[in-house]
Write a protein that holds these residues in place. Structure first.
Motif, PDB file in Angstrom:
ATOM      1  N   GLY A 162       0.770  -1.235  -0.068  1.00  8.94           N
ATOM      2  CA  GLY A 162      -0.041   0.080   0.004  1.00  8.94           C
ATOM      3  C   GLY A 162       0.900   1.368   0.226  1.00  8.94           C
ATOM      4  O   GLY A 162       2.104   1.197  -0.300  1.00  8.94           O
ATOM      5  N   PHE A 163       0.409   2.314   0.569  1.00 12.48           N
ATOM      6  CA  PHE A 163       1.080   3.669   0.623  1.00 12.48           C
ATOM      7  C   PHE A 163       0.672   4.099   2.030  1.00 12.48           C
ATOM      8  O   PHE A 163      -0.268   3.928   2.693  1.00 12.48           O
ATOM      9  CB  PHE A 163       0.475   4.486  -0.424  1.00 12.48           C
ATOM     10  N   VAL A 164       1.775   4.975   2.587  1.00 14.13           N
ATOM     11  CA  VAL A 164       1.821   5.519   3.867  1.00 14.13           C
ATOM     12  C   VAL A 164       1.824   6.964   3.563  1.00 14.13           C
ATOM     13  O   VAL A 164       2.359   7.406   2.669  1.00 14.13           O
ATOM     14  CB  VAL A 164       2.817   4.918   4.793  1.00 14.13           C
ATOM     15  N   VAL A 165       0.788   7.835   4.391  1.00 14.17           N
ATOM     16  CA  VAL A 165       0.714   9.133   4.384  1.00 14.17           C
ATOM     17  C   VAL A 165       2.020   9.652   5.043  1.00 14.17           C
ATOM     18  O   VAL A 165       2.492   9.220   6.193  1.00 14.17           O
ATOM     19  CB  VAL A 165      -0.444   9.717   4.998  1.00 14.17           C
ATOM     20  N   VAL A 166       2.792  10.652   4.457  1.00 12.30           N
ATOM     21  CA  VAL A 166       4.146  11.137   4.784  1.00 12.30           C
ATOM     22  C   VAL A 166       4.046  12.542   5.005  1.00 12.30           C
ATOM     23  O   VAL A 166       3.099  13.471   4.051  1.00 12.30           O
ATOM     24  CB  VAL A 166       5.226  10.673   4.081  1.00 12.30           C
ATOM     25  N   SER A 167       5.021  13.308   5.548  1.00 11.61           N
ATOM     26  CA  SER A 167       5.197  14.827   5.600  1.00 11.61           C
ATOM     27  C   SER A 167       5.620  15.047   4.318  1.00 11.61           C
ATOM     28  O   SER A 167       6.099  14.346   3.417  1.00 11.61           O
ATOM     29  CB  SER A 167       5.992  15.310   6.713  1.00 11.61           C
ATOM     30  N   ALA A 168       5.556  16.263   3.661  1.00 12.10           N
ATOM     31  CA  ALA A 168       5.818  16.791   2.469  1.00 12.10           C
ATOM     32  C   ALA A 168       7.501  16.780   2.528  1.00 12.10           C
ATOM     33  O   ALA A 168       7.842  17.601   3.299  1.00 12.10           O
ATOM     34  CB  ALA A 168       5.184  18.141   2.232  1.00 12.10           C
ATOM     35  N   PRO A 169       7.902  16.051   1.315  1.00 11.16           N
ATOM     36  CA  PRO A 169       9.422  16.222   1.443  1.00 11.16           C
ATOM     37  C   PRO A 169       9.869  17.619   1.128  1.00 11.16           C
ATOM     38  O   PRO A 169       9.432  18.223   0.174  1.00 11.16           O
ATOM     39  CB  PRO A 169       9.783  15.154   0.375  1.00 11.16           C
ATOM     40  N   MET A 170      10.770  18.092   1.764  1.00  8.99           N
ATOM     41  CA  MET A 170      11.411  19.577   1.422  1.00  8.99           C
ATOM     42  C   MET A 170      11.908  19.166   0.085  1.00  8.99           C
ATOM     43  O   MET A 170      12.826  18.545  -0.351  1.00  8.99           O
ATOM     44  CB  MET A 170      12.609  19.502   2.464  1.00  8.99           C
ATOM     45  N   GLY A 171      11.569  20.198  -0.545  1.00 10.60           N
ATOM     46  CA  GLY A 171      12.022  20.401  -2.260  1.00 10.60           C
ATOM     47  C   GLY A 171      11.174  19.984  -3.156  1.00 10.60           C
ATOM     48  O   GLY A 171      11.491  20.176  -4.461  1.00 10.60           O
ATOM     49  N   ILE A 172      10.170  19.070  -2.809  1.00  7.61           N
ATOM     50  CA  ILE A 172       9.662  18.263  -3.781  1.00  7.61           C
ATOM     51  C   ILE A 172       8.565  19.533  -4.389  1.00  7.61           C
ATOM     52  O   ILE A 172       8.179  20.489  -3.660  1.00  7.61           O
ATOM     53  CB  ILE A 172       8.736  17.459  -3.158  1.00  7.61           C
ATOM     54  N   ARG A 173       8.160  19.376  -5.874  1.00  4.38           N
ATOM     55  CA  ARG A 173       7.409  20.380  -6.557  1.00  4.38           C
ATOM     56  C   ARG A 173       6.021  19.855  -7.023  1.00  4.38           C
ATOM     57  O   ARG A 173       6.476  18.720  -7.354  1.00  4.38           O
ATOM     58  CB  ARG A 173       8.363  20.788  -7.745  1.00  4.38           C
ATOM     59  N   VAL A 174       5.111  20.482  -6.851  1.00  2.00           N
ATOM     60  CA  VAL A 174       3.636  20.162  -7.518  1.00  2.00           C
ATOM     61  C   VAL A 174       3.433  21.106  -8.219  1.00  2.00           C
ATOM     62  O   VAL A 174       3.667  22.295  -8.026  1.00  2.00           O
ATOM     63  CB  VAL A 174       2.940  19.806  -6.201  1.00  2.00           C
ATOM     64  N   THR A 175       2.294  20.905  -9.071  1.00  2.83           N
ATOM     65  CA  THR A 175       1.759  21.659 -10.107  1.00  2.83           C
ATOM     66  C   THR A 175       0.570  22.415  -9.708  1.00  2.83           C
ATOM     67  O   THR A 175       0.067  23.504 -10.282  1.00  2.83           O
ATOM     68  CB  THR A 175       1.430  21.162 -11.501  1.00  2.83           C
ATOM     69  N   SER A 176       0.027  21.835  -8.459  1.00  2.78           N
ATOM     70  CA  SER A 176      -1.239  22.564  -8.079  1.00  2.78           C
ATOM     71  C   SER A 176      -1.175  22.258  -6.529  1.00  2.78           C
ATOM     72  O   SER A 176      -0.630  21.646  -6.051  1.00  2.78           O
ATOM     73  CB  SER A 176      -2.394  21.929  -8.704  1.00  2.78           C
ATOM     74  N   LEU A 177      -1.957  23.469  -5.864  1.00  2.71           N
ATOM     75  CA  LEU A 177      -2.166  23.311  -4.560  1.00  2.71           C
ATOM     76  C   LEU A 177      -3.771  23.220  -4.404  1.00  2.71           C
ATOM     77  O   LEU A 177      -4.728  23.640  -5.269  1.00  2.71           O
ATOM     78  CB  LEU A 177      -1.530  24.615  -3.822  1.00  2.71           C
ATOM     79  N   PRO A 178      -4.097  22.673  -2.939  1.00  6.47           N
ATOM     80  CA  PRO A 178      -5.422  22.768  -2.867  1.00  6.47           C
ATOM     81  C   PRO A 178      -6.122  24.135  -2.719  1.00  6.47           C
ATOM     82  O   PRO A 178      -5.364  25.202  -2.444  1.00  6.47           O
ATOM     83  CB  PRO A 178      -5.675  22.128  -1.445  1.00  6.47           C
ATOM     84  N   ARG A 179      -7.410  24.157  -3.122  1.00  9.62           N
ATOM     85  CA  ARG A 179      -7.960  25.570  -3.057  1.00  9.62           C
ATOM     86  C   ARG A 179      -8.004  25.997  -1.821  1.00  9.62           C
ATOM     87  O   ARG A 179      -7.911  27.479  -1.755  1.00  9.62           O
ATOM     88  CB  ARG A 179      -9.479  25.431  -3.448  1.00  9.62           C
ATOM     89  N   THR A 180      -7.796  25.478  -0.643  1.00 10.46           N
ATOM     90  CA  THR A 180      -7.805  26.146   0.625  1.00 10.46           C
ATOM     91  C   THR A 180      -6.446  26.648   1.072  1.00 10.46           C
ATOM     92  O   THR A 180      -6.444  27.220   2.013  1.00 10.46           O
ATOM     93  CB  THR A 180      -8.469  25.295   1.677  1.00 10.46           C
ATOM     94  N   ALA A 181      -5.312  26.518   0.001  1.00 12.28           N
ATOM     95  CA  ALA A 181      -4.029  27.151   0.401  1.00 12.28           C
ATOM     96  C   ALA A 181      -4.343  28.618   0.522  1.00 12.28           C
ATOM     97  O   ALA A 181      -5.012  28.963  -0.318  1.00 12.28           O
ATOM     98  CB  ALA A 181      -3.176  26.555  -0.658  1.00 12.28           C
ATOM     99  N   THR A 182      -3.433  29.039   1.523  1.00 11.40           N
ATOM    100  CA  THR A 182      -3.778  30.609   1.755  1.00 11.40           C
ATOM    101  C   THR A 182      -2.374  31.422   1.375  1.00 11.40           C
ATOM    102  O   THR A 182      -1.094  30.600   1.404  1.00 11.40           O
ATOM    103  CB  THR A 182      -4.178  30.967   3.046  1.00 11.40           C
ATOM    104  N   VAL A 183      -2.223  32.425   0.906  1.00 12.01           N
ATOM    105  CA  VAL A 183      -1.282  33.130   0.571  1.00 12.01           C
ATOM    106  C   VAL A 183      -0.777  33.981   1.876  1.00 12.01           C
ATOM    107  O   VAL A 183      -1.405  34.457   2.635  1.00 12.01           O
ATOM    108  CB  VAL A 183      -1.425  34.305  -0.429  1.00 12.01           C
ATOM    109  N   VAL A 184       0.490  33.712   2.019  1.00 11.69           N
ATOM    110  CA  VAL A 184       0.840  34.446   3.391  1.00 11.69           C
ATOM    111  C   VAL A 184       2.400  35.181   2.918  1.00 11.69           C
ATOM    112  O   VAL A 184       2.917  34.814   1.969  1.00 11.69           O
ATOM    113  CB  VAL A 184       1.469  33.474   4.531  1.00 11.69           C
ATOM    114  N   ARG A 185       2.797  36.297   3.752  1.00  4.55           N
ATOM    115  CA  ARG A 185       3.927  36.979   3.469  1.00  4.55           C
ATOM    116  C   ARG A 185       4.823  36.542   4.647  1.00  4.55           C
ATOM    117  O   ARG A 185       4.335  37.135   5.933  1.00  4.55           O
ATOM    118  CB  ARG A 185       3.794  38.536   3.305  1.00  4.55           C
ATOM    119  N   VAL A 186       5.901  36.404   4.540  1.00  2.36           N
ATOM    120  CA  VAL A 186       7.037  36.176   5.543  1.00  2.36           C
ATOM    121  C   VAL A 186       8.306  36.848   5.469  1.00  2.36           C
ATOM    122  O   VAL A 186       9.031  36.721   4.228  1.00  2.36           O
ATOM    123  CB  VAL A 186       7.239  34.729   5.752  1.00  2.36           C
ATOM    124  N   ARG A 187       8.581  37.959   6.141  1.00  2.00           N
ATOM    125  CA  ARG A 187       9.775  38.832   5.865  1.00  2.00           C
ATOM    126  C   ARG A 187       9.702  39.416   4.361  1.00  2.00           C
ATOM    127  O   ARG A 187      10.778  39.613   3.638  1.00  2.00           O
ATOM    128  CB  ARG A 187      11.027  38.037   6.264  1.00  2.00           C
TER     129      ARG A 187
END
Length: 127
Positions: A77-102
């Motif tokens: 099967g497959f195990v749910v894991v944390s997002a690997p640092m540096g991985i790239r995706v072409t889309s984000l969920p609609r509920t992703a928010t824009v934030v500003r840091v520094r």
């Protein structure tokens, strides 16, 4: 005698002022709202994935990604894991928010930060 009364009055006013400040701080603390982020539960093993998942190879591992959740092969099967640092995706969920840091623009979903890079979103660490 008048000097003693004046000192007692000053001490009484000081005690009342301290008590008032303490009460107002307590009342303010009671109104404070704490917001916690929800996180994807890591660890469950699933046998089948949603049909709309995509396969992303990152550092020689074939992850499956769908709607902000990352899966890694494990056994049958497959195990749910944390997002690997540096991985790239072409889309984000609609509920992703824009934030500003520094002053920099990021996208955040379930406590994971992404930086837009061309047509993809890269998982980054924001400190």
């Amino acid at each position: 005698m008048q000097n003693t009364v004046g000192k007692k009055l000053a001490v009484t006013l000081l005690v009342l002022a301290i008590a008032f400040l303490g009460i107002s701080q307590y009342a303010h603390a009671q109104r404070r709202v704490v917001v916690t982020e929800t996180k994807v539960v890591r660890g469950p093993i699933v046998r089948t994935l949603p049909k709309n998942h995509v396969v992303i190879t990152h550092r020689n591992v074939r992850y499956r990604y769908v709607n902000g959740v990352y899966y890694r092969p494990k056994g049958n099967g497959f195990v749910v894991v944390s997002a690997p640092m540096g991985i790239r995706v072409t889309s984000l969920p609609r509920t992703a928010t824009v934030v500003r840091v520094r002053g920099k623009r990021y996208y955040r979903y379930e406590g994971i930060y992404y930086r837009k890079s061309g047509r993809t979103y890269e998982v980054v660490r924001v400190a």
